[in-house]
Scaffold this motif. Sequence first.
Motif, PDB file in Angstrom:
ATOM      1  N   ARG A   9       0.826  -1.205   0.000  1.00  0.00           N
ATOM      2  CA  ARG A   9       0.000   0.000   0.000  1.00  0.00           C
ATOM      3  C   ARG A   9       0.860   1.254   0.000  1.00  0.00           C
ATOM      4  O   ARG A   9       0.541   2.249  -0.665  1.00  0.00           O
ATOM      5  N   ARG A  13       0.845   4.094  -2.955  1.00  0.00           N
ATOM      6  CA  ARG A  13       0.580   5.519  -2.720  1.00  0.00           C
ATOM      7  C   ARG A  13       1.711   6.387  -3.255  1.00  0.00           C
ATOM      8  O   ARG A  13       1.472   7.430  -3.872  1.00  0.00           O
ATOM      9  N   GLU A  14       2.946   5.970  -3.019  1.00  0.00           N
ATOM     10  CA  GLU A  14       4.077   6.793  -3.473  1.00  0.00           C
ATOM     11  C   GLU A  14       4.183   6.771  -4.993  1.00  0.00           C
ATOM     12  O   GLU A  14       4.520   7.786  -5.616  1.00  0.00           O
ATOM     13  N   GLU A  16       1.703   6.557  -7.014  1.00  0.00           N
ATOM     14  CA  GLU A  16       0.658   7.488  -7.462  1.00  0.00           C
ATOM     15  C   GLU A  16       1.123   8.934  -7.307  1.00  0.00           C
ATOM     16  O   GLU A  16       0.812   9.790  -8.147  1.00  0.00           O
TER      17      GLU A  16
END
Length: 394
Positions: A9, A13-14, A16
Amino acid sequence: MGGDLADVRLWARELEAVHERFVHRFNRSEPRESALAYMRGLIAPLQRKNGWTLAEEAGHAGPDRLHRMLNRIGWDADEVLDDIRRYVIDNLGDRDAVLIVDDTGFLKKGTRLAGVQRQYSGTAGRTENCQIGVFLAYAAPLGRTLIDRRLYLPTSWTDDRERCRRAGIGDEVAFETKVAMAKAMVRRAIAEKIPFGWVTADAAYGFSKGWRFELEQADVFHVMATTRHDTVVTRRALDHPVHALFPGLPRQKWKRRSCGEGAHGRRIYDWARVEVRPWHRKDRRHWVLARRSVSRPEEISYYIAYCPAGTTLDGLIRIAGSRWAVEECFQTAKQECGLDDYQVRRYPGWHRHMTLAMAAHACLTVLRARQLDTDKAETDPPSSSTSASPKSDA
């Protein structure tokens, strides 16, 4: 298992966040989404990272969408690379960073891939059918990653314009030596005001007197490996081969030092330096360094340095040793980010794949830097400034 899921996860996120840096470079939603899916696939734990496996990881029925993004839909990989470089600097930027130039080979079959031919590959250690990419690495205290890339085109390609056109190489793309490519990438970093303190490269690039002079004229500090037959102007204004400067040097001038960690532990050599050049600014110095093998003293490598007057031998050794950081970048980018797992034949497609693979590598590098910073904060004892004093308790 829970920790692994948390890591996935965090990576997602990074990735993105990196993608958000350049999403505006695409005019349509399909290539925007495909670029993110492609990067996710590149860092996924897949045994092979080809069109089909990346498409399957993205949930696509086949590789067509990813292939269109790499080969047919219009977007500028250099503009995307500008955004990725800014991401790197925002997270890792440091004025003591080192820019490192090197090339790496990509073993390939056939004759239609842009730039491919039988040529020497340092990766394979022999002449093979391959493509050669010239890269610029950014090595900072917090981490190291790749920030520029160019595909080398031999004259067998640039002398055949029809062959070039079939591979998507425009008529404006002329032959450039690898040194010329290295110069262009460092000039670009300077023009973009990338924070760095030094430039280094191996002897394939460092032997170029013209490039060393250009860097000196720009007051760019450097430690460049060179060949034993390279010549320098000594303090007596005589032109001298670098290898002839050291045989008569007193034994106490040689210092045994480590120049960093290698695959087999610390890289320990005997080092010495001789000052050269009778004319220079008062606050600058020119040195020739010698690096001698401890177990095989006849094996000596040489470096030419331009630096601030107060730079110590240990300081120059640190910069010379930092060159291996680019090898670490190549290794991790190939193993973890699919740098060499590509199925593109055309010149633009090669640069697009490399750009997205470099974005994925930058993402992982930044995440590791943050984790190291967190670990350090947790293990460092609290400073005296944060501990309560009797006076504050009163």
